[in-house]
Design a protein around this motif. Sequence first.
Motif, PDB file in Angstrom:
ATOM      1  N   SER A 187      -3.318   0.861  -4.441  1.00  0.00           N
ATOM      2  CA  SER A 187      -1.888   0.595  -4.269  1.00  0.00           C
ATOM      3  C   SER A 187      -1.623  -0.627  -3.405  1.00  0.00           C
ATOM      4  O   SER A 187      -0.514  -1.171  -3.414  1.00  0.00           O
ATOM      5  CB  SER A 187      -1.196   1.810  -3.643  1.00  0.00           C
ATOM      6  OG  SER A 187      -1.607   1.987  -2.296  1.00  0.00           O
ATOM      7  N   SER A 188      -2.631  -1.075  -2.661  1.00  0.00           N
ATOM      8  CA  SER A 188      -2.430  -2.214  -1.758  1.00  0.00           C
ATOM      9  C   SER A 188      -2.055  -3.483  -2.512  1.00  0.00           C
ATOM     10  O   SER A 188      -1.450  -4.395  -1.946  1.00  0.00           O
ATOM     11  CB  SER A 188      -3.693  -2.459  -0.927  1.00  0.00           C
ATOM     12  OG  SER A 188      -4.769  -2.897  -1.749  1.00  0.00           O
ATOM     13  N   ALA A 189      -2.398  -3.539  -3.790  1.00  0.00           N
ATOM     14  CA  ALA A 189      -2.060  -4.718  -4.592  1.00  0.00           C
ATOM     15  C   ALA A 189      -0.554  -4.885  -4.732  1.00  0.00           C
ATOM     16  O   ALA A 189      -0.069  -5.984  -5.025  1.00  0.00           O
ATOM     17  CB  ALA A 189      -2.703  -4.609  -5.976  1.00  0.00           C
ATOM     18  N   GLU A 190       0.200  -3.796  -4.508  1.00  0.00           N
ATOM     19  CA  GLU A 190       1.653  -3.832  -4.647  1.00  0.00           C
ATOM     20  C   GLU A 190       2.365  -3.919  -3.303  1.00  0.00           C
ATOM     21  O   GLU A 190       3.594  -3.847  -3.250  1.00  0.00           O
ATOM     22  CB  GLU A 190       2.129  -2.568  -5.386  1.00  0.00           C
ATOM     23  CG  GLU A 190       1.459  -2.322  -6.727  1.00  0.00           C
ATOM     24  CD  GLU A 190       1.736  -3.437  -7.714  1.00  0.00           C
ATOM     25  OE1 GLU A 190       2.827  -4.040  -7.637  1.00  0.00           O
ATOM     26  OE2 GLU A 190       0.860  -3.714  -8.553  1.00  0.00           O
ATOM     27  N   GLN A 237      -0.043  -2.860   7.114  1.00  0.00           N
ATOM     28  CA  GLN A 237      -0.982  -1.742   7.125  1.00  0.00           C
ATOM     29  C   GLN A 237      -1.864  -1.711   5.877  1.00  0.00           C
ATOM     30  O   GLN A 237      -2.880  -1.020   5.849  1.00  0.00           O
ATOM     31  CB  GLN A 237      -0.225  -0.412   7.251  1.00  0.00           C
ATOM     32  CG  GLN A 237       0.523  -0.235   8.563  1.00  0.00           C
ATOM     33  CD  GLN A 237      -0.403  -0.089   9.760  1.00  0.00           C
ATOM     34  OE1 GLN A 237      -1.620   0.018   9.615  1.00  0.00           O
ATOM     35  NE2 GLN A 237       0.161  -0.075  10.960  1.00  0.00           N
ATOM     36  N   LEU A 238      -1.476  -2.465   4.846  1.00  0.00           N
ATOM     37  CA  LEU A 238      -2.242  -2.470   3.598  1.00  0.00           C
ATOM     38  C   LEU A 238      -2.617  -3.870   3.116  1.00  0.00           C
ATOM     39  O   LEU A 238      -3.535  -4.013   2.304  1.00  0.00           O
ATOM     40  CB  LEU A 238      -1.445  -1.761   2.490  1.00  0.00           C
ATOM     41  CG  LEU A 238      -1.257  -0.247   2.639  1.00  0.00           C
ATOM     42  CD1 LEU A 238      -0.247   0.266   1.616  1.00  0.00           C
ATOM     43  CD2 LEU A 238      -2.585   0.483   2.474  1.00  0.00           C
ATOM     44  N   SER A 239      -1.941  -4.890   3.610  1.00  0.00           N
ATOM     45  CA  SER A 239      -2.153  -6.242   3.089  1.00  0.00           C
ATOM     46  C   SER A 239      -3.532  -6.811   3.429  1.00  0.00           C
ATOM     47  O   SER A 239      -3.956  -7.800   2.834  1.00  0.00           O
ATOM     48  CB  SER A 239      -1.064  -7.184   3.617  1.00  0.00           C
ATOM     49  OG  SER A 239      -1.087  -7.237   5.038  1.00  0.00           O
ATOM     50  N   TRP A 240      -4.242  -6.200   4.362  1.00  0.00           N
ATOM     51  CA  TRP A 240      -5.582  -6.668   4.734  1.00  0.00           C
ATOM     52  C   TRP A 240      -6.629  -6.304   3.686  1.00  0.00           C
ATOM     53  O   TRP A 240      -7.751  -6.834   3.708  1.00  0.00           O
ATOM     54  CB  TRP A 240      -5.995  -6.068   6.079  1.00  0.00           C
ATOM     55  CG  TRP A 240      -5.980  -4.566   6.094  1.00  0.00           C
ATOM     56  CD1 TRP A 240      -4.921  -3.758   6.380  1.00  0.00           C
ATOM     57  CD2 TRP A 240      -7.075  -3.696   5.779  1.00  0.00           C
ATOM     58  NE1 TRP A 240      -5.279  -2.437   6.270  1.00  0.00           N
ATOM     59  CE2 TRP A 240      -6.590  -2.369   5.901  1.00  0.00           C
ATOM     60  CE3 TRP A 240      -8.402  -3.903   5.408  1.00  0.00           C
ATOM     61  CZ2 TRP A 240      -7.403  -1.253   5.664  1.00  0.00           C
ATOM     62  CZ3 TRP A 240      -9.207  -2.798   5.167  1.00  0.00           C
ATOM     63  CH2 TRP A 240      -8.709  -1.491   5.300  1.00  0.00           C
ATOM     64  N   GLN A 266       0.388   5.632  -1.629  1.00  0.00           N
ATOM     65  CA  GLN A 266      -0.482   6.537  -2.387  1.00  0.00           C
ATOM     66  C   GLN A 266       0.354   7.311  -3.405  1.00  0.00           C
ATOM     67  O   GLN A 266      -0.029   7.444  -4.579  1.00  0.00           O
ATOM     68  CB  GLN A 266      -1.184   7.512  -1.434  1.00  0.00           C
ATOM     69  CG  GLN A 266      -2.285   6.885  -0.596  1.00  0.00           C
ATOM     70  CD  GLN A 266      -2.787   7.823   0.485  1.00  0.00           C
ATOM     71  OE1 GLN A 266      -1.988   8.465   1.176  1.00  0.00           O
ATOM     72  NE2 GLN A 266      -4.089   7.909   0.654  1.00  0.00           N
ATOM     73  N   PHE A 267       1.476   7.818  -2.953  1.00  0.00           N
ATOM     74  CA  PHE A 267       2.400   8.542  -3.824  1.00  0.00           C
ATOM     75  C   PHE A 267       2.833   7.660  -4.994  1.00  0.00           C
ATOM     76  O   PHE A 267       2.790   8.068  -6.162  1.00  0.00           O
ATOM     77  CB  PHE A 267       3.597   8.991  -2.989  1.00  0.00           C
ATOM     78  CG  PHE A 267       4.789   9.470  -3.774  1.00  0.00           C
ATOM     79  CD1 PHE A 267       4.658  10.442  -4.749  1.00  0.00           C
ATOM     80  CD2 PHE A 267       6.055   8.954  -3.512  1.00  0.00           C
ATOM     81  CE1 PHE A 267       5.766  10.893  -5.465  1.00  0.00           C
ATOM     82  CE2 PHE A 267       7.160   9.396  -4.217  1.00  0.00           C
ATOM     83  CZ  PHE A 267       7.016  10.361  -5.200  1.00  0.00           C
ATOM     84  N   ARG A 268       3.220   6.439  -4.681  1.00  0.00           N
ATOM     85  CA  ARG A 268       3.660   5.505  -5.721  1.00  0.00           C
ATOM     86  C   ARG A 268       2.552   5.273  -6.743  1.00  0.00           C
ATOM     87  O   ARG A 268       2.801   5.271  -7.957  1.00  0.00           O
ATOM     88  CB  ARG A 268       4.083   4.185  -5.072  1.00  0.00           C
ATOM     89  CG  ARG A 268       4.385   3.073  -6.059  1.00  0.00           C
ATOM     90  CD  ARG A 268       4.913   1.844  -5.354  1.00  0.00           C
ATOM     91  NE  ARG A 268       5.027   0.712  -6.264  1.00  0.00           N
ATOM     92  CZ  ARG A 268       5.754  -0.370  -6.029  1.00  0.00           C
ATOM     93  NH1 ARG A 268       6.442  -0.471  -4.913  1.00  0.00           N
ATOM     94  NH2 ARG A 268       5.800  -1.357  -6.897  1.00  0.00           N
ATOM     95  N   TRP A 269       1.331   5.089  -6.272  1.00  0.00           N
ATOM     96  CA  TRP A 269       0.225   4.816  -7.193  1.00  0.00           C
ATOM     97  C   TRP A 269      -0.022   6.003  -8.112  1.00  0.00           C
ATOM     98  O   TRP A 269      -0.175   5.838  -9.326  1.00  0.00           O
ATOM     99  CB  TRP A 269      -1.048   4.487  -6.413  1.00  0.00           C
ATOM    100  CG  TRP A 269      -2.189   4.103  -7.311  1.00  0.00           C
ATOM    101  CD1 TRP A 269      -2.446   2.874  -7.843  1.00  0.00           C
ATOM    102  CD2 TRP A 269      -3.215   4.973  -7.811  1.00  0.00           C
ATOM    103  NE1 TRP A 269      -3.572   2.920  -8.638  1.00  0.00           N
ATOM    104  CE2 TRP A 269      -4.068   4.200  -8.641  1.00  0.00           C
ATOM    105  CE3 TRP A 269      -3.503   6.322  -7.635  1.00  0.00           C
ATOM    106  CZ2 TRP A 269      -5.180   4.734  -9.287  1.00  0.00           C
ATOM    107  CZ3 TRP A 269      -4.611   6.863  -8.286  1.00  0.00           C
ATOM    108  CH2 TRP A 269      -5.428   6.072  -9.098  1.00  0.00           C
TER     109      TRP A 269
END
Length: 230
Positions: free
Chosen positions: A78-81, A86-89, A180-183
């Motif tokens: 999901s980090s790709a979106e 907190q996720l862009s790394w 995570q939910f979105r993915w």
Amino acid sequence: MSKPFSALHHDLIQLSEPIRESLTKARYNPPEGSNVSIKSMLMSLLPQTNSQPKPNLSETEIHSQVRDFSLCCAALASSAESTHDQLSWIPDSLSIAANSAFRDLSKAVTHGLSKIGELGFDLGLVLDGTKLVAESMIEVLPSLKSSIKDSAIDRSDDGNEISASLVRSPVAYAVVAAYQFRWFVTQVDYPHLGRLCPLVIPCALTCLDHWSPEVKVCAGFMLGTLDDFP
């Protein structure tokens, strides 16, 4: 499950090792003021490095490991979106690898998925990849909803004041849980997602009620996805 539990455990170890290696090498600096490590949290969801296939692995144990691995893959994929710190790394290559690893696991786990059968899914019409996603969602969405709610700011008893001291969990966990939910939701297409609405809608509304814009945007995306269905 379509394989003996020991064989599935072996598959999990094999699939997790490249993820663990890439995750270990990924450059991660917790955002200023953050008291949690998302990288450590994700590492904890992978099977132990020194874990060997167990001939007497119980169904409960393998389900727990499949659930945790699925949550790790969901966060990484999901980090790709997300552009949130907190996720862009997470490198794009790791996001792609996690998505691929989950697909590979889905091929191994095709039977014994009792929860989606109980919801009335016609397993003959559901793709293997969707089966594991849907089965995982039944188990993890309530816990993701709780993670999101735990970092919400509740109103005081009189309903007029908001106190940050009432936040029970760092918002970083809510952001990751929301993605995570979105993915998970985006991996299930029509008409199968409709059977999961009793789980999806409460989680989406919890996101919508959250004070964090990053969590709210996931809610808007999810509700928009549901509106697109006939």
